[in-house]
Structure formats: C-alpha cells, structure tokens
Write a protein that holds these residues in place. Structure first.
Motif, PDB file in Angstrom:
ATOM      1  N   LYS A  95       0.834  -1.194   0.000  1.00 36.54           N
ATOM      2  CA  LYS A  95       0.000   0.000   0.000  1.00 36.54           C
ATOM      3  C   LYS A  95       0.870   1.246   0.000  1.00 36.54           C
ATOM      4  O   LYS A  95       1.988   1.175   0.513  1.00 36.54           O
ATOM      5  CB  LYS A  95      -1.000   0.021   1.164  1.00 36.54           C
ATOM      6  CG  LYS A  95      -0.460  -0.329   2.552  1.00 36.54           C
ATOM      7  CD  LYS A  95       0.486   0.559   3.303  1.00 36.54           C
ATOM      8  CE  LYS A  95       0.398   1.961   3.529  1.00 36.54           C
ATOM      9  NZ  LYS A  95       1.461   2.478   4.468  1.00 36.54           N
ATOM     10  N   HIS A 153      -5.593   4.961  15.174  1.00 35.03           N
ATOM     11  CA  HIS A 153      -4.334   4.487  14.579  1.00 35.03           C
ATOM     12  C   HIS A 153      -3.239   5.342  15.202  1.00 35.03           C
ATOM     13  O   HIS A 153      -3.087   6.516  14.864  1.00 35.03           O
ATOM     14  CB  HIS A 153      -4.389   4.677  13.055  1.00 35.03           C
ATOM     15  CG  HIS A 153      -3.269   4.025  12.311  1.00 35.03           C
ATOM     16  ND1 HIS A 153      -3.431   3.491  11.064  1.00 35.03           N
ATOM     17  CD2 HIS A 153      -1.969   3.840  12.612  1.00 35.03           C
ATOM     18  CE1 HIS A 153      -2.279   2.994  10.634  1.00 35.03           C
ATOM     19  NE2 HIS A 153      -1.373   3.204  11.565  1.00 35.03           N
ATOM     20  N   ASN A 155       0.807   5.775  16.336  1.00 37.52           N
ATOM     21  CA  ASN A 155       2.218   5.362  16.237  1.00 37.52           C
ATOM     22  C   ASN A 155       2.978   6.071  17.358  1.00 37.52           C
ATOM     23  O   ASN A 155       2.619   7.170  17.733  1.00 37.52           O
ATOM     24  CB  ASN A 155       2.824   5.811  14.899  1.00 37.52           C
ATOM     25  CG  ASN A 155       2.239   5.090  13.711  1.00 37.52           C
ATOM     26  OD1 ASN A 155       1.028   5.072  13.538  1.00 37.52           O
ATOM     27  ND2 ASN A 155       3.067   4.518  12.882  1.00 37.52           N
ATOM     28  N   ASP A 170      -0.522   7.453   3.920  1.00 35.43           N
ATOM     29  CA  ASP A 170       0.374   6.396   4.391  1.00 35.43           C
ATOM     30  C   ASP A 170      -0.218   5.630   5.569  1.00 35.43           C
ATOM     31  O   ASP A 170       0.037   4.450   5.728  1.00 35.43           O
ATOM     32  CB  ASP A 170       1.706   7.036   4.822  1.00 35.43           C
ATOM     33  CG  ASP A 170       2.798   6.009   5.016  1.00 35.43           C
ATOM     34  OD1 ASP A 170       3.075   5.276   4.063  1.00 35.43           O
ATOM     35  OD2 ASP A 170       3.351   5.920   6.133  1.00 35.43           O
ATOM     36  N   THR A 171      -1.019   6.310   6.389  1.00 36.00           N
ATOM     37  CA  THR A 171      -1.429   5.729   7.668  1.00 36.00           C
ATOM     38  C   THR A 171      -2.918   5.374   7.684  1.00 36.00           C
ATOM     39  O   THR A 171      -3.293   4.188   7.727  1.00 36.00           O
ATOM     40  CB  THR A 171      -1.027   6.706   8.805  1.00 36.00           C
ATOM     41  OG1 THR A 171       0.386   6.949   8.698  1.00 36.00           O
ATOM     42  CG2 THR A 171      -1.335   6.146  10.172  1.00 36.00           C
ATOM     43  N   HIS A 174      -4.968   2.480   5.737  1.00 34.88           N
ATOM     44  CA  HIS A 174      -5.304   1.148   6.258  1.00 34.88           C
ATOM     45  C   HIS A 174      -6.747   1.116   6.766  1.00 34.88           C
ATOM     46  O   HIS A 174      -7.495   0.182   6.456  1.00 34.88           O
ATOM     47  CB  HIS A 174      -4.368   0.762   7.417  1.00 34.88           C
ATOM     48  CG  HIS A 174      -3.011   0.310   6.984  1.00 34.88           C
ATOM     49  ND1 HIS A 174      -2.797  -0.835   6.264  1.00 34.88           N
ATOM     50  CD2 HIS A 174      -1.784   0.850   7.201  1.00 34.88           C
ATOM     51  CE1 HIS A 174      -1.492  -0.982   6.047  1.00 34.88           C
ATOM     52  NE2 HIS A 174      -0.863   0.029   6.604  1.00 34.88           N
ATOM     53  N   TYR A 233       2.464   1.508  19.619  1.00 37.20           N
ATOM     54  CA  TYR A 233       1.751   1.350  18.348  1.00 37.20           C
ATOM     55  C   TYR A 233       0.421   0.701  18.699  1.00 37.20           C
ATOM     56  O   TYR A 233       0.384  -0.456  19.139  1.00 37.20           O
ATOM     57  CB  TYR A 233       2.558   0.470  17.387  1.00 37.20           C
ATOM     58  CG  TYR A 233       1.869   0.275  16.057  1.00 37.20           C
ATOM     59  CD1 TYR A 233       1.781   1.322  15.148  1.00 37.20           C
ATOM     60  CD2 TYR A 233       1.299  -0.946  15.712  1.00 37.20           C
ATOM     61  CE1 TYR A 233       1.145   1.163  13.932  1.00 37.20           C
ATOM     62  CE2 TYR A 233       0.665  -1.121  14.495  1.00 37.20           C
ATOM     63  CZ  TYR A 233       0.591  -0.063  13.610  1.00 37.20           C
ATOM     64  OH  TYR A 233      -0.044  -0.218  12.402  1.00 37.20           O
TER      65      TYR A 233
HETATM   66  C1  ISE Z   1       3.354   2.305   7.801  1.00 35.55           C
HETATM   67  O1  ISE Z   1       3.740   2.711   6.536  1.00 35.55           O
HETATM   68  C2  ISE Z   1       2.365   1.208   7.712  1.00 35.55           C
HETATM   69  O2  ISE Z   1       1.841   0.887   6.684  1.00 35.55           O
HETATM   70  C3  ISE Z   1       1.948   0.679   9.006  1.00 35.55           C
HETATM   71  O3  ISE Z   1       1.135  -0.433   8.874  1.00 35.55           O
HETATM   72  C4  ISE Z   1       1.193   1.808   9.611  1.00 35.55           C
HETATM   73  O4  ISE Z   1       0.547   1.453  10.777  1.00 35.55           O
HETATM   74  C5  ISE Z   1       2.100   2.983   9.846  1.00 35.55           C
HETATM   75  O5  ISE Z   1       1.379   4.014  10.437  1.00 35.55           O
HETATM   76  C6  ISE Z   1       2.659   3.438   8.512  1.00 35.55           C
HETATM   77  O6  ISE Z   1       3.579   4.485   8.712  1.00 35.55           O
END
Ligand code: ISE
Ligand code: NAD
Length: 341
Positions: A95, A153, A155, A170-171, A174, A233
């Motif tokens: 992704k 979500h 991090n 990017d985040t 998902h 996380y």
């Molecule tokens: C990372 O690129 C991902 O795809 C991780 O799964 C995601 O949780 C993270 O936040 C992204 O930076």
C-alpha cells in the motif's frame, strides 16, 4: 513448483517480506532484488544467494522472475505495477497502490484492458485474525446492523519527513480499506478535523487528526490518527450496532503482576503488531499465483482507497465535507473471490 519472486525496494518492509518468504512461508523463493540504492540491493542479494538487478524494469522482464513484489516508496508503485501488467506477471504491491486516484485508475484501466487480475494490494489487515473475527460478527448479524465505528491508529513517533497528508495516504489508508471491507459498504463523504496539536509533533505536521467518513448506508466512522502518541503502536476499532457493540481484540500478551501493578505490554512496532497477518497475506498470495487465480485486495480496492484518501486530503486543506464518487466497479472486480477477503 516454487514461484520465483523478484522484489523491488529492499528497505524496511521489503526486507521483512524477503525474510518471511525465505524463512517462514512455503512455495516461493526470492531470486532477484533491486533498489535505487544498488549497495543495499547487492547486500540483500548476497545474503539470499540471489542476484541484484540494476533497475525495476529489468527485474520485471527477467525470464526467471515469475512474480513481482513492489516494496519501494509509494510514488514509484504506478510505474512498476504498470510494467508488471504489461509483462503479464502477477504483482503484489504494498500500500498504497499509487499515491493518487488518477494513478490508480491508470492501473485499473490497464488490468481491465488485459481482462485478467494480476494485481494484489498489501492491505494486510484483511488477513488479521482479530479483524476477521470482527468481520464474522458483522456478517452473522451478532450486533445487528452496524451504525457507528470508532477507530484509532496511533504510532509512537514519526520521522521529520512525515507530512500532514501522509497521515491519510500512508497511515489512515489502512482504516479506509479495512472499514469498507469490514462493513461491505462504500464511502460517500469525508472530512478531516484538527484537534489541539501535540507538542511532540514537528512544526510542519498537524498531529493528531480526526477523519470522519460516511458510508452509502449512513454508517458514520471516526478515525483518530495520532502518529506521535509516544506510548506505543496502538490500533483500535469498535463497532456499534443496533443490538450490541464489538471491539477488535487486543494483541495477545502476557498479563503481568509486578511492582504493585497489573499490566500488559503494549507493542511499539507495526511489524510485530501485524506479523501474523503479513504471513497469511503473502502465503495466500503465493498460493494464488501458483494456481493463477489472484484473489486478494484488488486494483479496485486500491483505487477506492485512493479516491477516499484524495477526498480526505482535500478536506485537510479546505476543512469541508468532501463528496466521494467511485463510479461503477468493472466486472473484473465483481467476482467473489474468497469468503474472507
Ligand atoms: C506504515 O507505513 C504502515 O503501513 C503501518 O502499517 C502503519 O501502521 C504505519 O502508520 C505506517 O507508517
Ligand atoms: P523504506 O523507505 O524503508 O524502503 C523503500 C525502499 O525503496 C528503499 O530501500 C528505497 O531506496 C527504495 N526505492 C525508492 N525508489 C526506488 C526505485 N525507483 N526503484 C527501486 N527501489 C526504490 O520504506 P518502507 O517502510 O519499506 O515502505 C515501502 C512501501 O511499503 C511504502 O509504500 C509503504 O507505505 C509500504 N508499507 C506498508 C506497510 C504495511 O503495513 N502494509 C508497512 C510499512 C510500509
């Protein structure tokens, strides 16, 4: 017969996928790798007993490469996925499928013109045991019709090159994919709100953010994305239905009694949080390549996520509720592949 795989991009997740194919999974081996940093590619190739190709294009067209994994940075995905389609080879692309909806549409059009699915997108949460249990709850109607979803979500921290739009592309990408799969519904609008900013974020970065999504059937989804949450996380998802509430299980961990505290460790690394999901995802992909029936998250799913991400990024800039229109799903992506994905 083992599938010969070529990997483009030997960074963080590229190396992790190579490790799982060579050490944990069956039915495939990595015969070639490439990276824009040739020294990195050579080092990885040496460790594998494979070879380093000079460019992604050379790797894709190499005679001994049956299938391709794209784990280079997002802005390079379109070029490599299109080249794999042109070469008629299956391609697993991390992704995002591409960084804009327009680029995803070009991939979609190329695959539709070929008339055969070759592309799978790395939306690994669909393979996570916890999310699959949640999907079962929805499908069986155990909490009645879903009405609201709350997601988070978080991090621990991000690098200085992480920008405000990456919180989406990017985040949250998902959650965008997972929730449309989980609820079997498409989005009609998106809005992004900015709460009070954490003092832990870089000057240029808006963090945390709240993403509000609405589906065609009227379900409302809120996603808190907080990439400098410091403590760990942490992925959360709670569905509120007509007759009950269902929550994503926490990753299993030891319950400790120590120093007058009852505690469970929280993970800090996304690789560990979804390690089993990546294993299942890639093992199923290897089987699907061997049987010539690619079945996982498709170009259409990558496109739908990108259209939604574009709407979120627009809302980040104008603060408005932005309408989402997908258009009709091509017949190639209407076939039901498996019960779970
Ligand atoms: C990372 O690129 C991902 O795809 C991780 O799964 C995601 O949780 C993270 O936040 C992204 O930076
Ligand atoms: P990374 O920066 O660690 O690795 C990317 C690699 O690609 C680097 O080695 C870089 O040199 C190489 N590269 C860049 N341009 C290239 C080109 N033109 N040709 C060949 N190689 C090139 O990044 P990463 O964290 O491994 O992420 C890579 C991709 O995987 C991104 O799209 C990211 O969103 C995705 N990702 C997915 C997950 C997930 O949970 N599914 C997790 C992490 C990363």
């Amino acid at each position: 017969m083992a599938i010969n795989i070529g990997v483009i991009g030997t960074g963080n997740i590229g190396q992790d996928h190579i490790r799982r194919i060579t050490q944990a999974l069956s039915g495939a081996s990595v015969v070639a790798v490439t990276d824009i940093d040739p020294a990195r590619a050579q080092k990885i190739a040496k460790g594998l007993g494979g070879r380093a190709e000079t460019t992604g294009q050379n790797l894709i067209t190499a005679k001994d490469v049956d299938a391709i994994i794209v784990t280079s940075i997002g802005s390079t995905h379109e070029e490599f996925v299109l080249a794999a389609i042109a070469a008629g080879k299956p391609v697993f692309c991390e992704k995002p499928l591409a960084t804009t909806a327009a680029a995803c549409k070009r991939i979609l059009d190329a695959e539709v013109a070929l008339g055969k699915r070759l592309v799978q997108v790395g939306f690994m949460r669909r393979y996570d045991a916890g999310y699959r249990l949640l999907k079962e709850v929805v499908t069986k109607g155990s909490i009645g019709a879903p009405l609201i979803a709350h997601c988070a979500h978080r991090n621990p921290a991000v690098g200085d090159d992480y920008t405000t739009d990456m919180a989406i592309t990017d985040t949250v990408i998902h959650e965008i994919d997972t929730m449309r799969w989980l609820l079997d519904d498409e989005y009609v609008s998106a809005q992004v709100l900015y709460p009070k900013k954490t003092s832990k974020a870089a000057k240029h970065l808006a963090d945390p953010q709240i993403v509000l999504l609405e589906t065609a059937s009227g379900i409302r989804i809120d996603v808190e994305v907080f990439v400098n949450a410091t403590y760990g996380y942490d992925i959360q998802c709670e569905l509120v239905g007509e007759t009950g509430v269902a929550r994503l299980p926490e990753p299993s961990n030891v319950l400790m009694r120590s120093e007058a505290k009852l505690s469970v460790e929280i993970l800090t690394d996304w690789k560990k949080r979804f390690i089993a999901s990546y294993d299942v995802e890639l093992q199923e992909w290897i089987h699907s390549v061997a049987s010539d029936k690619i079945a996982g998250p498709s170009s259409w799913d990558g496109y739908a996520a990108a259209v939604t991400a574009d709407a979120c990024v627009e809302s980040q800039k104008n603060g408005k509720i932005v309408e989402i229109k997908l258009g009709s799903r091509p017949a190639l992506y209407r076939q039901v592949s498996t019960s779970s994905i």
